[in-house]
Write a protein that holds these residues in place. Structure first.
Motif, PDB file in Angstrom:
ATOM      1  N   ASP A  72     -42.960  18.489 -16.705  1.00  0.00           N
ATOM      2  CA  ASP A  72     -43.517  19.272 -15.611  1.00  0.00           C
ATOM      3  C   ASP A  72     -42.343  19.606 -14.689  1.00  0.00           C
ATOM      4  O   ASP A  72     -41.909  18.764 -13.894  1.00  0.00           O
ATOM      5  CB  ASP A  72     -44.594  18.463 -14.865  1.00  0.00           C
ATOM      6  N   ASN A  73     -41.832  20.807 -14.819  1.00  0.00           N
ATOM      7  CA  ASN A  73     -40.640  21.173 -14.057  1.00  0.00           C
ATOM      8  C   ASN A  73     -40.924  21.258 -12.559  1.00  0.00           C
ATOM      9  O   ASN A  73     -40.021  21.072 -11.743  1.00  0.00           O
ATOM     10  CB  ASN A  73     -40.075  22.488 -14.569  1.00  0.00           C
ATOM     11  N   ALA A  74     -42.157  21.523 -12.199  1.00  0.00           N
ATOM     12  CA  ALA A  74     -42.506  21.571 -10.777  1.00  0.00           C
ATOM     13  C   ALA A  74     -42.418  20.191 -10.136  1.00  0.00           C
ATOM     14  O   ALA A  74     -42.200  20.070  -8.925  1.00  0.00           O
ATOM     15  CB  ALA A  74     -43.903  22.144 -10.596  1.00  0.00           C
ATOM     16  N   LYS A  75     -42.571  19.158 -10.955  1.00  0.00           N
ATOM     17  CA  LYS A  75     -42.517  17.776 -10.464  1.00  0.00           C
ATOM     18  C   LYS A  75     -41.234  17.062 -10.869  1.00  0.00           C
ATOM     19  O   LYS A  75     -41.094  15.862 -10.606  1.00  0.00           O
ATOM     20  CB  LYS A  75     -43.720  16.989 -10.985  1.00  0.00           C
ATOM     21  N   ASN A  76     -40.323  17.779 -11.520  1.00  0.00           N
ATOM     22  CA  ASN A  76     -39.068  17.149 -11.991  1.00  0.00           C
ATOM     23  C   ASN A  76     -39.349  15.892 -12.815  1.00  0.00           C
ATOM     24  O   ASN A  76     -38.694  14.851 -12.630  1.00  0.00           O
ATOM     25  CB  ASN A  76     -38.168  16.784 -10.804  1.00  0.00           C
ATOM     26  N   THR A  77     -40.298  15.993 -13.726  1.00  0.00           N
ATOM     27  CA  THR A  77     -40.741  14.821 -14.465  1.00  0.00           C
ATOM     28  C   THR A  77     -40.888  15.136 -15.947  1.00  0.00           C
ATOM     29  O   THR A  77     -41.333  16.223 -16.317  1.00  0.00           O
ATOM     30  CB  THR A  77     -42.080  14.302 -13.908  1.00  0.00           C
ATOM     31  N   VAL A  78     -40.510  14.174 -16.764  1.00  0.00           N
ATOM     32  CA  VAL A  78     -40.731  14.253 -18.203  1.00  0.00           C
ATOM     33  C   VAL A  78     -41.529  13.016 -18.616  1.00  0.00           C
ATOM     34  O   VAL A  78     -41.370  11.940 -18.041  1.00  0.00           O
ATOM     35  CB  VAL A  78     -39.391  14.357 -18.973  1.00  0.00           C
ATOM     36  N   TYR A  79     -42.386  13.204 -19.599  1.00  0.00           N
ATOM     37  CA  TYR A  79     -43.283  12.146 -20.045  1.00  0.00           C
ATOM     38  C   TYR A  79     -43.094  11.860 -21.532  1.00  0.00           C
ATOM     39  O   TYR A  79     -42.662  12.732 -22.292  1.00  0.00           O
ATOM     40  CB  TYR A  79     -44.740  12.556 -19.818  1.00  0.00           C
ATOM     41  N   LEU A  80     -43.455  10.662 -21.917  1.00  0.00           N
ATOM     42  CA  LEU A  80     -43.526  10.310 -23.333  1.00  0.00           C
ATOM     43  C   LEU A  80     -44.831   9.556 -23.544  1.00  0.00           C
ATOM     44  O   LEU A  80     -44.959   8.403 -23.121  1.00  0.00           O
ATOM     45  CB  LEU A  80     -42.338   9.456 -23.775  1.00  0.00           C
ATOM     46  N   GLN A  81     -45.785  10.233 -24.148  1.00  0.00           N
ATOM     47  CA  GLN A  81     -47.059   9.600 -24.490  1.00  0.00           C
ATOM     48  C   GLN A  81     -46.903   8.930 -25.844  1.00  0.00           C
ATOM     49  O   GLN A  81     -46.560   9.587 -26.827  1.00  0.00           O
ATOM     50  CB  GLN A  81     -48.179  10.637 -24.537  1.00  0.00           C
ATOM     51  N   MET A  82     -47.141   7.635 -25.881  1.00  0.00           N
ATOM     52  CA  MET A  82     -46.951   6.865 -27.105  1.00  0.00           C
ATOM     53  C   MET A  82     -48.287   6.289 -27.550  1.00  0.00           C
ATOM     54  O   MET A  82     -48.886   5.474 -26.825  1.00  0.00           O
ATOM     55  CB  MET A  82     -45.937   5.744 -26.864  1.00  0.00           C
ATOM     56  N   ASN A  83     -48.746   6.716 -28.699  1.00  0.00           N
ATOM     57  CA  ASN A  83     -50.008   6.240 -29.258  1.00  0.00           C
ATOM     58  C   ASN A  83     -49.762   5.488 -30.559  1.00  0.00           C
ATOM     59  O   ASN A  83     -48.691   5.605 -31.158  1.00  0.00           O
ATOM     60  CB  ASN A  83     -50.948   7.413 -29.513  1.00  0.00           C
ATOM     61  N   SER A  84     -50.745   4.733 -30.984  1.00  0.00           N
ATOM     62  CA  SER A  84     -50.665   3.983 -32.243  1.00  0.00           C
ATOM     63  C   SER A  84     -49.367   3.199 -32.321  1.00  0.00           C
ATOM     64  O   SER A  84     -48.648   3.244 -33.336  1.00  0.00           O
ATOM     65  CB  SER A  84     -50.782   4.938 -33.442  1.00  0.00           C
ATOM     66  N   LEU A  85     -49.074   2.482 -31.276  1.00  0.00           N
ATOM     67  CA  LEU A  85     -47.809   1.755 -31.210  1.00  0.00           C
ATOM     68  C   LEU A  85     -47.716   0.682 -32.282  1.00  0.00           C
ATOM     69  O   LEU A  85     -48.696   0.019 -32.622  1.00  0.00           O
ATOM     70  CB  LEU A  85     -47.628   1.150 -29.827  1.00  0.00           C
ATOM     71  N   LYS A  86     -46.505   0.524 -32.785  1.00  0.00           N
ATOM     72  CA  LYS A  86     -46.209  -0.448 -33.831  1.00  0.00           C
ATOM     73  C   LYS A  86     -45.219  -1.489 -33.303  1.00  0.00           C
ATOM     74  O   LYS A  86     -44.526  -1.248 -32.312  1.00  0.00           O
ATOM     75  CB  LYS A  86     -45.607   0.266 -35.041  1.00  0.00           C
ATOM     76  N   LEU A  87     -45.137  -2.606 -34.005  1.00  0.00           N
ATOM     77  CA  LEU A  87     -44.195  -3.652 -33.608  1.00  0.00           C
ATOM     78  C   LEU A  87     -42.767  -3.089 -33.530  1.00  0.00           C
ATOM     79  O   LEU A  87     -41.985  -3.472 -32.654  1.00  0.00           O
ATOM     80  CB  LEU A  87     -44.252  -4.816 -34.576  1.00  0.00           C
ATOM     81  N   ASP A  88     -42.431  -2.196 -34.462  1.00  0.00           N
ATOM     82  CA  ASP A  88     -41.079  -1.625 -34.517  1.00  0.00           C
ATOM     83  C   ASP A  88     -40.768  -0.710 -33.347  1.00  0.00           C
ATOM     84  O   ASP A  88     -39.615  -0.299 -33.184  1.00  0.00           O
ATOM     85  CB  ASP A  88     -40.891  -0.845 -35.825  1.00  0.00           C
TER      86      ASP A  88
END
Length: 123
Positions: A72-88
């Motif tokens: 979101d360039n208006a908020k100077n923010t980048v996101y990483l949505q992480m689903n189905s997380l694994k041990l690795d």
């Protein structure tokens, strides 16, 4: 430019987390952003990247289909949505700002780095 990553924590395998990276400065919207991670005893590796306007994204094969990068360039923010997380997926996750507008997987093409946020996936 300062980058502040947050959102890490302890999660069970199969769960989800959303990482956030807030950037200072007025150049955020001009450059690609990336997420990298480093597990104990391993080298830092590429996770995902997004172009300056969000139009192009790139993912490591190990996270493709499970992780989503957005900005979101208006908020100077980048996101990483992480689903189905694994041990690795357990690692310290770093956000970084490139000095190019296009996506890249190479660490040397990133000029600024955040301090990292720890993600721990348990069984």
């Amino acid at each position: 430019v300062q980058l502040q990553a947050s959102g890490g924590g302890l999660v069970q395998a199969g769960g989800s987390l959303r990482l956030t990276c807030a950037a200072s400065g007025q150049t955020f919207g001009c450059y690609a952003m990336g997420w990298f991670r480093q597990a104990p005893g391993k080298e830092r590796e590429f996770v995902a990247a997004i172009s300056w306007n969000g139009g192009i994204t790139d993912y490591a094969d190990s996270v493709k289909g499970r992780f989503t990068i957005s900005r979101d360039n208006a908020k100077n923010t980048v996101y990483l949505q992480m689903n189905s997380l694994k041990l690795d997926d357990t690692a310290v996750y770093y956000c970084a700002q490139s000095y190019r507008f296009y996506v890249s997987r190479q660490t040397h093409l990133y000029e600024y780095w955040g301090q990292g946020t720890l993600v721990t996936v348990s069984s």
